[in-house]
Structures are given as C-alpha cells and as structure tokens.
Design an enzyme around this catalytic site. Structure first.
Site, mmCIF file in Angstrom:
data_model
loop_
_atom_site.group_PDB
_atom_site.id
_atom_site.type_symbol
_atom_site.label_atom_id
_atom_site.label_comp_id
_atom_site.label_asym_id
_atom_site.label_seq_id
_atom_site.Cartn_x
_atom_site.Cartn_y
_atom_site.Cartn_z
ATOM 1 N N ARG A 176 0.831 -1.227 0.000
ATOM 2 C CA ARG A 176 0.000 0.000 0.000
ATOM 3 C C ARG A 176 0.861 1.272 0.000
ATOM 4 N NH1 ARG A 176 -2.424 -3.482 -1.656
ATOM 5 N NH2 ARG A 176 -4.104 -4.616 -0.671
ATOM 6 N N SER A 226 -11.297 -0.417 3.567
ATOM 7 C CA SER A 226 -10.573 -0.774 4.791
ATOM 8 C C SER A 226 -9.880 0.456 5.361
ATOM 9 C CB SER A 226 -9.506 -1.822 4.486
ATOM 10 O OG SER A 226 -10.123 -2.977 3.998
ATOM 11 N N GLU A 301 -4.784 3.023 6.351
ATOM 12 C CA GLU A 301 -4.630 3.033 4.889
ATOM 13 C C GLU A 301 -5.268 4.312 4.330
ATOM 14 O OE1 GLU A 301 -5.801 -0.668 3.132
ATOM 15 O OE2 GLU A 301 -6.295 0.258 1.213
HETATM 16 C C1 LIG Z 1 -16.062 0.273 -0.884
HETATM 17 C C2 LIG Z 1 -14.571 0.425 -1.004
HETATM 18 C C3 LIG Z 1 -13.781 -0.710 -1.112
HETATM 19 C C4 LIG Z 1 -12.388 -0.574 -1.231
HETATM 20 N N1 LIG Z 1 -11.635 -1.706 -1.354
HETATM 21 C C5 LIG Z 1 -10.283 -1.597 -1.498
HETATM 22 C C6 LIG Z 1 -9.483 -2.768 -1.653
HETATM 23 O O1 LIG Z 1 -9.961 -3.894 -1.682
HETATM 24 N N2 LIG Z 1 -8.143 -2.591 -1.791
HETATM 25 C C7 LIG Z 1 -7.553 -1.347 -1.805
HETATM 26 O O2 LIG Z 1 -6.317 -1.262 -1.965
HETATM 27 N N3 LIG Z 1 -8.299 -0.214 -1.669
HETATM 28 C C8 LIG Z 1 -9.635 -0.320 -1.516
HETATM 29 N N4 LIG Z 1 -10.396 0.813 -1.362
HETATM 30 C C9 LIG Z 1 -9.719 2.141 -1.285
HETATM 31 C C10 LIG Z 1 -9.616 2.871 -2.633
HETATM 32 O O3 LIG Z 1 -10.626 2.458 -3.505
HETATM 33 C C11 LIG Z 1 -8.264 2.693 -3.303
HETATM 34 O O4 LIG Z 1 -7.225 3.199 -2.486
HETATM 35 C C12 LIG Z 1 -8.253 3.410 -4.675
HETATM 36 O O5 LIG Z 1 -7.259 2.846 -5.441
HETATM 37 C C13 LIG Z 1 -8.058 4.904 -4.600
HETATM 38 O O6 LIG Z 1 -8.331 5.437 -5.900
HETATM 39 P P1 LIG Z 1 -8.991 6.876 -6.066
HETATM 40 O O7 LIG Z 1 -9.010 7.195 -7.506
HETATM 41 O O8 LIG Z 1 -10.289 6.927 -5.360
HETATM 42 O O9 LIG Z 1 -7.896 7.771 -5.312
HETATM 43 P P2 LIG Z 1 -8.167 8.941 -4.252
HETATM 44 O O10 LIG Z 1 -8.814 8.364 -3.040
HETATM 45 O O11 LIG Z 1 -8.814 10.089 -4.902
HETATM 46 O O12 LIG Z 1 -6.646 9.327 -3.907
HETATM 47 C C14 LIG Z 1 -5.810 8.417 -3.215
HETATM 48 C C15 LIG Z 1 -4.390 8.996 -3.187
HETATM 49 O O13 LIG Z 1 -3.864 8.997 -4.515
HETATM 50 C C16 LIG Z 1 -3.531 10.335 -4.927
HETATM 51 N N5 LIG Z 1 -3.880 10.400 -6.357
HETATM 52 C C17 LIG Z 1 -5.052 10.012 -6.933
HETATM 53 N N6 LIG Z 1 -4.977 10.120 -8.280
HETATM 54 C C18 LIG Z 1 -3.728 10.588 -8.546
HETATM 55 C C19 LIG Z 1 -3.033 10.894 -9.752
HETATM 56 N N7 LIG Z 1 -3.596 10.741 -10.972
HETATM 57 N N8 LIG Z 1 -1.756 11.353 -9.667
HETATM 58 C C20 LIG Z 1 -1.151 11.516 -8.459
HETATM 59 N N9 LIG Z 1 -1.765 11.252 -7.291
HETATM 60 C C21 LIG Z 1 -3.041 10.772 -7.338
HETATM 61 C C22 LIG Z 1 -4.301 11.265 -4.011
HETATM 62 O O14 LIG Z 1 -3.610 12.490 -3.836
HETATM 63 C C23 LIG Z 1 -4.338 10.446 -2.717
HETATM 64 O O15 LIG Z 1 -3.129 10.614 -1.995
HETATM 65 C C24 LIG Z 1 -11.794 0.706 -1.245
HETATM 66 C C25 LIG Z 1 -12.606 1.850 -1.147
HETATM 67 C C26 LIG Z 1 -13.977 1.710 -1.046
HETATM 68 C C27 LIG Z 1 -14.828 2.953 -0.975
#
Ligand SMILES: Cc1cc2nc3c(=O)[nH]c(=O)nc-3n(C[C@H](O)[C@H](O)[C@H](O)COP(=O)(O)OP(=O)(O)OC[C@H]3O[C@@H](n4cnc5c(N)ncnc54)[C@H](O)[C@@H]3O)c2cc1C
Length: 335
Positions: A176, A226, A301
């Site tokens: 992570r 999580s 996380e």
């Molecule tokens: C119902 C649910 C289930 C989930 N299950 C999992 C799971 O099984 N495993 C898991 O690992 N995660 C899980 N997550 C967490 C989340 O979905 C992941 O961490 C996801 O990959 C984050 O993507 P995002 O586009 O929403 O990023 P955001 O939440 O918008 O951003 C996350 C981080 O990445 C940075 N960021 C985003 N896009 C960019 C970019 N293009 N360039 C530079 N920095 C960037 C942001 O600044 C921030 O620090 C879950 C979330 C939910 C709501």
C-alpha cells in the site's frame, strides 16, 4: 489561498468550480467546502493548471475518485485537481499481454476489459472503486496483492507541465505504498504487464471475488473501504485489523453519525451526518484498544486531507486530535 485568477490558465470556465462541498467528492460523503475544484480535460489543461499552481504557490490536492480520502469538515483553502474520466482510454495488446490506460480509468471497468481479453493478473482489483491513478499511487489491491506487481511504467506530469516516464524500479512499490505518495508528480497514464489466461475461468474467478466481497463488506452505508492496513505481527497475534478490532470489543461502536461497521470492523461507515472528527476519534479508539490488547498500534490506509492540503495517513491526524481532547471527552465504550 493567495489571490488567484484561474481564467489565466486558459482552462475553460466549465472545468473550474468554486466553493464545492468536498463531501460530494469523497466516498465517505464527508467534508466541508473547497475553494476551487479544477477538472482538466486533457494533458494540456493539466499542464496549464500545474504551472499556474506552482507559479502562484497555491495550496492544492490531486484526487481521483476520493475513495481513500477523508476530507475535513473545515474544507480546504486551495485547489482540488480532479483527475477524472477525461483521463481515460485503454489500449489492450493481447499479443504481448499489455494494457496501457489513462489515470482516470475506472478500475472495475479496466479489470473487466482485461478479463474479456483473457489477460490475468489484476483480477484481485475487480471490486475496488477508484481510478487507475489512485490505485497505482496507493499500490492498492486485494488478497494481499498490489497493482504494482503488474506495473511496467507510469507516465506522470511535473509542475512545469513536463511528462516523465517512470519505470517500475523508480516507483518504490511496497505494501500500500509507492513513492508517488510523496507528491511532485501527477499520474496521467499507466502501462501494465499481464499474463495470458483463459477468459472463461477468469470470468468465473471475478464473479467469485465479487460475491465474497459482497458477503463481507458493508452494503449500503458510505465508507472508504478498509481503514487500517494489515500488519503481519498483529495478524499473528489477533488476525487482520477487522478481527483485531472486533476482539477488542469495538464492532458497532458509534461516534455521532460515524460507526465501526457492524458488518466488518475494519470499515467505518457514515450513517448520515458523520463529521471528519467522528471518524478520526473512532480511528484513534480502535488503535488504542487494539494496542492495549496487542502492544501494536495499527496504521491507517485511508488518508486525511487537512484544511491546509497536507495529505497523511488518517491515524496521525487521529492521534493529534485525541491528544488535544481532555480524557473525559474521549470516545465512549461500546454498548
Ligand atoms: C467500498 C470500497 C472498497 C475498497 N476496497 C479496497 C481494496 O480492496 N483494496 C484497496 O487497496 N483499496 C480499496 N479501497 C480504497 C480505494 O478504492 C483505493 O485506495 C483506490 O485505489 C483509490 O483510488 P482513487 O481514484 O479513489 O484515489 P483517491 O482516493 O482520490 O486518492 C488516493 C491517493 O492517490 C492520490 N492520487 C489520486 N490520483 C492521482 C493521480 N492521478 N496522480 C497523483 N496522485 C493521485 C491522491 O492524492 C491520494 O493521496 C476501497 C474503497 C472503497 C470505498
């Protein structure tokens, strides 16, 4: 925020929104107003925005789908740069088993494309609601896997608007974790190396992963997945974070509108009207009780976005907040 005129970036007014409630940009549905949200349409918009942000020293935060972010009730005095669907596009090469996709590509769709093309490797990410860029930055995944295992290279833009290609060896993937979390670059595109597989078998596996997730995870209430990362030492003593929190007697614990999910204790749900402080206090309570039982302080996380734009693991903000509260104002014990 310093005096700003974003029309100088040349980005069309439709891509610039003022006074946007961050609750509308987070899966937790929590967060006060951000001064500005900019949604670049393409790399040229993004370059103009990043150059402007640098020149005017504007506090800013890059987001994808906000599925791993706890915004603050105090909002954010700066600019949110939202990398969304316009950074899409997905090129699949079945012959060499590679996929090149935009940072805004929706992860479950990407996994479905890979399955349909008979390519294996990222199926564990089928149920993760976020963008590919966010997934790579967080090195997200499930079943103890991370997307980084299949990343060949990432294309990312600096604050001069220049694109760089970073190879896997440059990205510092760990559980992570990636160096992209340290800021300075915005991911625009990702190249993945998969392995040839059988589309029918992959489809079956995808269905079974989704069924297992549906059975385990909260169904209706807003959440950010999580909350805590798994720690091997804690795992040996008490199990994964959800089990450890449950054994510490906290499953179902409420703090105003926020609650440690009665379905899975490593999730905190917003039952309606939850504040960022409620979530942070539950995070601290879970850590403190698990530490009492195991001697291990879990790490979050999920990331807390402070009103000044600093993004950090939410347990750090939770510890700071709780230290500032008097002991009789702490989270109540579960009923
Ligand atoms: C119902 C649910 C289930 C989930 N299950 C999992 C799971 O099984 N495993 C898991 O690992 N995660 C899980 N997550 C967490 C989340 O979905 C992941 O961490 C996801 O990959 C984050 O993507 P995002 O586009 O929403 O990023 P955001 O939440 O918008 O951003 C996350 C981080 O990445 C940075 N960021 C985003 N896009 C960019 C970019 N293009 N360039 C530079 N920095 C960037 C942001 O600044 C921030 O620090 C879950 C979330 C939910 C709501």
């Amino acid at each position: 925020m310093p005096e700003t005129d974003f029309s100088k970036t040349g980005v069309p007014a439709a891509s610039i929104r003022h006074n946007v409630m961050l609750s509308s940009l987070s899966r937790w549905r929590i967060g006060g107003a951000a001064d500005v949200v900019m949604t670049p349409r393409d790399e040229s918009d993004l370059a103009a925005i990043l150059r402007y942000i640098k020149a005017a020293a504007v506090p800013h935060v890059i987001i994808g789908d906000g599925s791993n972010l706890l915004f603050d009730d105090a909002g954010f005095r700066g600019v949110i740069v939202h990398i969304g669907r316009s950074f899409g596009g997905c090129d699949i090469s079945p012959d060499d088993a590679t996929i090149a996709a935009g940072a805004g590509f929706w992860v479950p769709s990407l996994v479905r494309h890979s399955v349909n093309a008979g390519l294996a490797g990222i199926i564990h990410a089928i149920g993760i609601p976020g963008t590919l860029g966010g997934l790579v930055v967080m090195n997200g995944g499930s079943q103890r896997k991370g997307i980084g295992d299949h990343v060949v290279a990432v294309e990312a833009m600096d604050y001069e608007g220049r694109l760089h290609r970073l190879e896997k060896a440059d990205l510092g993937f760990a559980y992570r974790r990636s160096v992209l979390q340290d800021g300075g670059l915005v991911v625009t595109r990702v190249l993945l190396q998969l392995t040839p597989g059988d589309a029918v078998a992959l489809r079956r596996e995808a269905i079974s992963i989704m069924a297992a997730r549906r059975a385990k995870f909260p169904k209706v209430r807003a959440n950010c997945g999580s909350v805590f990362v798994s720690d091997p030492k804690l795992y040996a003593l008490m199990g994964p974070p959800g089990e450890a929190i449950e054994k510490a007697g906290l499953k179902g614990l409420r703090m105003n509108g926020a609650q440690i999910s009665p379905e899975h204790a490593n999730f905190i749900v917003n039952n309606g009207g939850a504040h960022s402080e409620d979530v942070l206090r539950l995070i601290h309570e879970a850590r403190a009780r698990v530490a009492e039982a195991s001697g291990i302080w879990m790490e979050a996380e999920v990331r807390h976005v402070r009103p000044d734009g600093v993004i950090r693991p939410a347990h750090i903000s939770a510890a700071e907040l709780t230290a500032s509260l008097s002991s009789d104002d702490r989270c109540p014990a579960p009923l």
